[in-house]
Each structure stands twice: as structure tokens, then as C-alpha cells.
Design an enzyme around this catalytic site. Structure first.
Site, PDB file in Angstrom:
ATOM      1  CG  HIS A 127     -49.142 -26.704 -27.621  1.00  0.00           C
ATOM      2  ND1 HIS A 127     -50.210 -25.882 -27.908  1.00  0.00           N
ATOM      3  CD2 HIS A 127     -48.355 -25.996 -26.756  1.00  0.00           C
ATOM      4  CE1 HIS A 127     -50.094 -24.748 -27.239  1.00  0.00           C
ATOM      5  NE2 HIS A 127     -48.976 -24.784 -26.543  1.00  0.00           N
TER       6      HIS A 127
ATOM      7  CG  HIS B 134     -48.485 -20.282 -29.267  1.00  0.00           C
ATOM      8  ND1 HIS B 134     -49.787 -20.747 -29.240  1.00  0.00           N
ATOM      9  CD2 HIS B 134     -47.949 -20.600 -28.061  1.00  0.00           C
ATOM     10  CE1 HIS B 134     -50.024 -21.322 -28.070  1.00  0.00           C
ATOM     11  NE2 HIS B 134     -48.930 -21.243 -27.339  1.00  0.00           N
TER      12      HIS B 134
ATOM     13  CB  CYS C 170     -51.556 -21.978 -24.786  1.00  0.00           C
ATOM     14  SG  CYS C 170     -50.525 -20.539 -24.465  1.00  0.00           S
TER      15      CYS C 170
END
Lengths: 403, 265
Positions: free
Chosen positions: A299, A333, A169
């Protein structure tokens, strides 16, 4: 470091195509998440799926032939991204200005076009187990991890250094750091940076197996948050030296910081030491202090662990008064593309004097000590820090500002 | 751009370990195409050694060799991992599971499937919190990693461990990506001279393709070189082994050469 100008940038996500649609969805607090309707995935969850990906035709571009072999969901999403906000034209102008060999393509992705392999495994020869022959020839151009950068540089007719960074990620955030180093060392004069990750069964069933997915739309920083929502996105930026592209008010990369947790494959360091190291390194490189940052794009995946540990890390570097929020409730996400999605949202904040709050969240977890915004704000924004943390404990923080 | 090589690790057919590989690459002993030994990757705790993939163990085995040679502390060293195809063994099991009606996936299998599995395990094994970049560039992955590592060493002024590795995929994926044999190579790079220097490199990108990229004189070594992106490091490793000034040209995609002047230390 000397600021590097983000002379053109764009993003496509579940919020829409390009900067205007993204900004409007953020401003109007319209989440892009919906109940999972991806293929026949029987997953009790929401997803951030991009409409129209299925309708994109992979072809055209600067190369006269051969683009069709790149056809897969991941590259369709990449092309949909390239087509927004005049990005293709800007890249072609950079190619003409610097020369094709002097423009790099540095992208991030976590799963590339693995969906093609998932499909191929459902069509194996019952007698031999062999994969379909059409898949065998397209594998290099679809699933192979280099595929998205290969496609983008072929499409744009670029011939400079290229690679795909795959650190889960944090992938497309780290693409900015590598591109900045390549420009500074003179390996290139400009770089197309960004990343793309598209929905696939691997991530849907994988995150379900880890029990990290919420059954509803994710609620970052909520006291009752119960996991992430997966999404897909493609984002691109054109990074150049300021003497070539430094218009007043232009958005620039001011700093980056990279680190690892050195702790666990899928659980962040409990004290957030890796995250702290990344944010401090970004501040150091930009020559700024924590008080210079107006907004932190978290995040903020909405898992119990991420949000709590990121809060610890943010609080330790910035204290309790720097506004921060997560936009994962809007986009989901988007994994390897989360870094560039955060970068483009940071650019939207800088240019539109806007700070997003957090959607789907009703009550900020009282245990969090950072200043998490629930509501949007209209205010001047000069500098934004954006965090991306990945599996394997791989962290990257980016700082953007206007020059 | 100048930098120094301080440690090398290798694992491949007839090229297990730098001491033996150096002699083969310098032409002092013949290439014996024995299958390489199982990687020990003893840097990993025993339970992680059991759980980790073969690909991870190959990568960590050579990483460990390079670091030990240079007597470097991993907590001070950033890393660049380069793999074209990553965890193909894990991906095969994962896609096989997804092709069944139940689609039952093990959480361990899923978190071992990421392209940065080896990098993650290196961090866990060493406790290093330095930057780790994992990249892919098909058959130019080693070359791209050398560029990334060189830029990092130069700008960040910190040693970088470069680890390139790929294993042949299991069937049926092998038919899509027929990598002939497994290969892994690691290089520890520094910006300034250090006690264990093996060579000095001066590298530059060039779009002058009028000269051919460097291949291996020995037919057996050339087969290894051309069969795996990580083995495309062999012309550079051979120049280091021979300890004389050599110009090495590595293909970077089809458009550029990375031209490396190798000087003995």
C-alpha cells in the site's frame, strides 16, 4: 478458491493511458507527480493528475442517449480508462457471450463525483441558498456514490448485479473479492471490476488538514518520508471463470483477504493486526504459503505511520526476504482506485517479468525490516500480493498469478 | 441460496425497534407515525457518540439491536453496510467550508465524511476485525447489500450483519436527493440454523419482471418504503413478521428482481 481469469485489464493514471504507457513509465522510473496545479487549490504539495481528463466527451457507448447526464471529472476519467487496451470490446464480447444480465459491474470509489457538489456550493443562490438547478438534476448521475458503476454499466449495456464499494482506500480491491463471490455463488458469470477516483478539493484540503501530505513528491519507505501525494486513476478488469477464459499464461485472481483494524478512523492499528489478518486470509484462500509470493506491491502511502506499520505486518507474515515496494512515488495515492491500480501493476509484473522498485526514495528507512526494493528488477514473477488499506481501518489483500 | 435471519433492528417513523415494528408489520397494531426516538448507539463510547454523525448513530443503533437479539459476538461477525447517500450532513458542512475563500477544513470533519464512517465506528466500538464492506446502489442499495451479505455468508461461512441506512440530506442537498424520512434496518444472517432464527430465506436473482415487485398494502408503510432505500427492506421484514411462507420480490435496479422465499422458523 478456483482461480478467476483477469481476461482483460487496463489502467489510466498520472503515468499514462493503458498498459504500455504504464509499463514504460515504471521501467524508465518516470514519476507522474508534479506540483499541484489542480484548479485553484492553494496547496503546497505535489499531485498525480491525469492529463486529458478535461477533454473527454462523455457520450456514445451502447446506450443511444442519456450518457451526457453522467458528465463529471470522475466519469470522464472512468471513460478514459474504459477506452484503453480494448477493454470496451472485451466487455461487449462478454455481454454477448454470457448475456447482459449475467455480467456484473462491481467498482470502488471513495469520493465519486463530489467535485460537482463542490462547484455547485460555490454557485448557491445568494438569497435562498439553493444549489443550481442543473446540479439538482445531475446529482444522481455525478456525485451519488453509485454514479461510476451506473455510468459504466449503462455505457457497456450491462444489466447484471452492480454496486459501488466505498471503503476509502481499499474500495476497488474489495470489488475483486465481491465479484469473486458473485461469480462463485452464480449471481453472475463474469464481472467488470475496478474503480475510479478523481482529484477534488475535498481530498486535497482534507488530507492537508490531517497533515498527512508531503510538500514534495512522496517518498515511500524513505527514512525521511513526510507524507503522501494524492493522485487519480481509473482501472478495470474483466473477471471470468477459467473454463471460459483460461489461456495458458493468463493472469488470474488467486486469492483475496479482507479485514478491519477495529482501532481508529484515520490511524492504522499500531501492530498491524488487521493488515496481517488480510494478508493471511489471502494466502489461505489461494492455497499458497508466504514463500510462494515473489513480490509484494505495498500500500506504501509514504506516511510515517502507514509504511512503518505495513512493514511490521509484512515482516510478520513474510519475514525479511520477500521483495516488496510501493509505486505511490509514480502514481500518487489514488485512494478508492488504489486497489485496482495495484492489481493492474501486479498483472504487468506477471506478464512482463518485471518488478518495480521505489521512486523518489533515496534511502530506505533502516528501521524497516522487510525487503524493500529501491531499484527495478527484471525477473520472472509468478505470484504477486497487493495490499490496500483504508480509512476506518479497512484492509484488503489480493493475490494474482499466472495459470 | 438458503440462509437464516437471527436478529433484526429497525429505526424509522413508527418503526423504532423490532418488537414494535413486528406487530405493526404483521398488522397486529396500527402504524403510529411518530417521529422515531433519537438513536442511542450506546455501543459507542460517550466521546465517540458526541463526535459521530447522526447517520453513524442511526446505523449503529440498529446494528446493536440486531446483534443483541441474536446474542451474537461482533468479533465473529462480518458486516455489510449499505447507504445510498452516506454522510450528507458532513458533506454539506465540508462543501460549505470549501466554498469560502479560506477553505478551512477540520480534520475531524474530513475523516467523518467517508462513506464507510459507520462501518469504521462499528469496528472501533466492537473491536471486530472481520471484513466490513460498505456499498452504494442508489435506491437498490438494500437489495445489493442483501446479495453481498448472502454471497458472503455462503462462501465465507461466517455470519454477516447487514446494516442499511439513509437520512434525508440537509438543505440545500435535500433538493438534489429528497429522501422523505430517515430509516435504518439491520439483519443478522447465518448460513445454518441458530437458536434465535426468525426466518429462513431462499433467494435468487431473476430477470423475469412480469410480476410486480412487492409493495406494502398499508398506505402509510408504502410511503415509508418508497421514500428511502433502507425502507425497501420493509416487504421482507413484513413477511418475516407475518410468519407464513411468502414470496417477496425486491427490485434490483431496473433490470432484475431479487426473489426471496421467506419461511417461518
Amino acid at each position: 478458491m478456483a482461480p478467476l481469469i483477469l481476461s482483460r485489464y487496463t489502467v489510466v493514471s498520472a503515468l499514462g493511458k493503458g498498459l504500455d504507457e504504464t509499463y514504460r513509465a515504471l521501467r524508465n522510473r518516470r514519476s507522474g507527480l508534479r506540483p499541484c496545479d489542480f484548479e485553484d487549490a492553494g496547496i503546497a504539495a505535489y499531485i498525480g493528475r491525469v492529463d486529458e481528463v478535461e477533454d473527454v466527451l462523455v457520450g456514445g457507448g451502447s446506450a443511444s442517449t442519456g450518457l451526457e447526464q453522467f458528465d463529471c471529472r470522475n466519469n470522464r476519467l472512468a471513460l478514459l480508462g474504459l477506452q484503453q487496451d480494448g477493454f470496451i470490446q472485451a466487455a461487449i464480447e462478454a455481454r454477448e457471450r454470457y448475456g447482459a444480465h449475467r455480467v456484473a459491474v462491481i467498482l470502488g470509489s471513495s469520493t465519486s463525483g463530489i467535485l460537482e457538489t463542490e462547484h455547485a456550493y460555490c454557485h448557491r443562490d445568494p438569497a435562498t441558498g439553493a444549489l443550481p438547478s442543473s446540479y439538482l438534476t445531475s446529482h444522481r448521475y455525478t456525485h451519488n456514490m453509485f454514479s461510476s458503476a451506473h455510468f459504466v454499466r449503462t455505457y457497456l449495456g450491462l444489466r447484471g448485479p452492480a454496486m459501488v464499494i466505498s471503503t476509502a482506500c481499499s474500495s476497488s480491491a474489495k470489488a475483486f473479492a465481491t465479484a469473486a463471490r458473485f461469480i462463485e455463488t452464480g449471481f453472475c458469470d463474469a464481472a467488470v471490476v475496478g474503480g475510479v477516483d478523481s482529484l477534488c478539493l475535498t481530498i486535497l484540503y482534507g488530507f492537508a488538514s490531517l497533515e498527512l501530505m508531503s510538500s514534495g513528491p512522496c517518498r515511500p519507505c524513505d527514512e525521511d518520508r513526510d507524507g503522501l501525494t494524492l493522485g487519480e486513476s481509473a482501472g478495470f478488469g474483466l473477471l471470468e471463470k477459467s473454463e471460459h477464459a483460461g489461456q495458458p499464461g493468463a493472469v488470474a485472481l488467486l486469492g483475496y483477504g479482507e479485514s478491519c483494524d477495529g482501532y481508529h478512523m484515520s490511524h492504522p492499528h499500531p501492530e498491524g493486526t488487521g493488515a496481517i489478518r488480510a494478508m493471511q486470509a489471502a494466502l489461505l484462500r489461494s492455497g499458497l504459503t508466504s514463500g510462494d509470493i515473489d513480490y509484494i506491491h505495498l500500500h506504501g502511502t509514504a506516511t510515517r505511520a502507514n509504511d512503518s506499520i505495513e512493514d511490521t505486518a509484512v515482516h510478520s507474515v513474510f519475514g525479511p526476504s520477500t521483495p516488496c515496494s510501493s509505486t505511490k512515488g509514480w502514481t500518487g495515492h489514488t485512494l478508492g482506485a488504489a486497489g485496482v491500480t495495484g492489481a493492474v501493476i501486479a498483472a504487468i509484473c506477471l506478464t512482463r517479468s518485471f518488478v518495480p522498485g521505489t521512486v523518489n526514495t533515496t534511502r530506505i528507512d533502516p528501521k524497516l525490516r522487510s525487503y524493500v526494493l529501491l531499484e527495478n528488477r527484471e525477473q520472472p514473477v509468478r505470484r504477486v500480493l497487493s495490499n490496500s488499506f483504508g480509512f476506518g481501518g479497512n484492509n484488503c489483500s489480493l493475490i494474482f498469478g499466472t495459470v | 441460496m438458503e440462509l437464516y435471519i437471527n436478529g433484526i433492528g429497525t429505526l424509522g417513523p413508527g418503526l423504532a425497534g423490532w418488537a414494535g415494528s413486528r406487530a405493526v408489520l404483521a398488522g397486529e397494531s396500527p402504524l403510529c407515525e411518530a417521529a422515531p426516538p433519537e438513536p442511542s448507539a450506546s455501543v459507542l463510547p460517550p466521546n465517540e457518540q458526541r463526535r459521530s454523525s447522526e447517520t453513524v448513530r442511526w446505523a449503529l443503533h440498529v446494528a446493536q439491536e440486531a446483534m443483541q437479539q441474536a446474542e451474537a459476538d461482533a468479533r465473529d461477525v462480518a458486516s455489510v453496510f449499505a447507504s445510498s447517500d452516506g454522510e450528507t450532513g458532513v458533506l454539506d458542512r465540508l462543501c460549505t467550508a470549501l466554498a469560502t475563500p479560506q477553505r478551512t477544513m477540520s480534520p475531524t470533519l474530513f475523516h467523518h465524511s467517508v462513506h464507510n464512517a459507520a462501518s469504521g465506528y462499528w469496528g472501533i466500538a466492537t473491536g471486530s476485525q472481520q471484513s466490513s464492506t460498505v456499498l452504494a446502489c442508489y435506491d437498490s442499495s438494500f437489495c445489493a447489500a442483501l446479495l453481498e451479505a448472502a454471497a458472503y455468508v455462503q462462501i465465507e461461512e461466517r455470519p454477516v450483519l447487514l446494516v442499511a441506512y439513509d437520512l434525508p440530506p440537509p438543505p440545500p442537498l435535500y433538493a438534489a436527493r429528497p429522501l422523505r424520512g430517515g430509516f435504518a434496518a439491520a439483519l443478522l444472517l447465518t448460513r445454518t440454523p441458530a437458536p434465535h432464527n426468525l426466518a429462513q430465506l431462499d433467494l435468487a436473482l431473476s430477470d423475469d419482471l412480469s410480476e410486480n415487485a412487492t409493495s406494502m398494502d398499508d398506505a402509510g408503510l408504502e410511503v415509508i418504503r418508497s421514500g428511502n432505500q433502507a425502507a425497501r427492506s420493509l416487504p421482507l421484514l413484513a413477511a418475516i413478521a407475518r410468519q407464513c411462507v411468502t414470496l417477496v420480490r425486491l427490485e434490483y435496479l431496473e433490470d432484475q428482481h431479487l426473489v426471496i422465499r421467506v419461511m417461518p422458523c
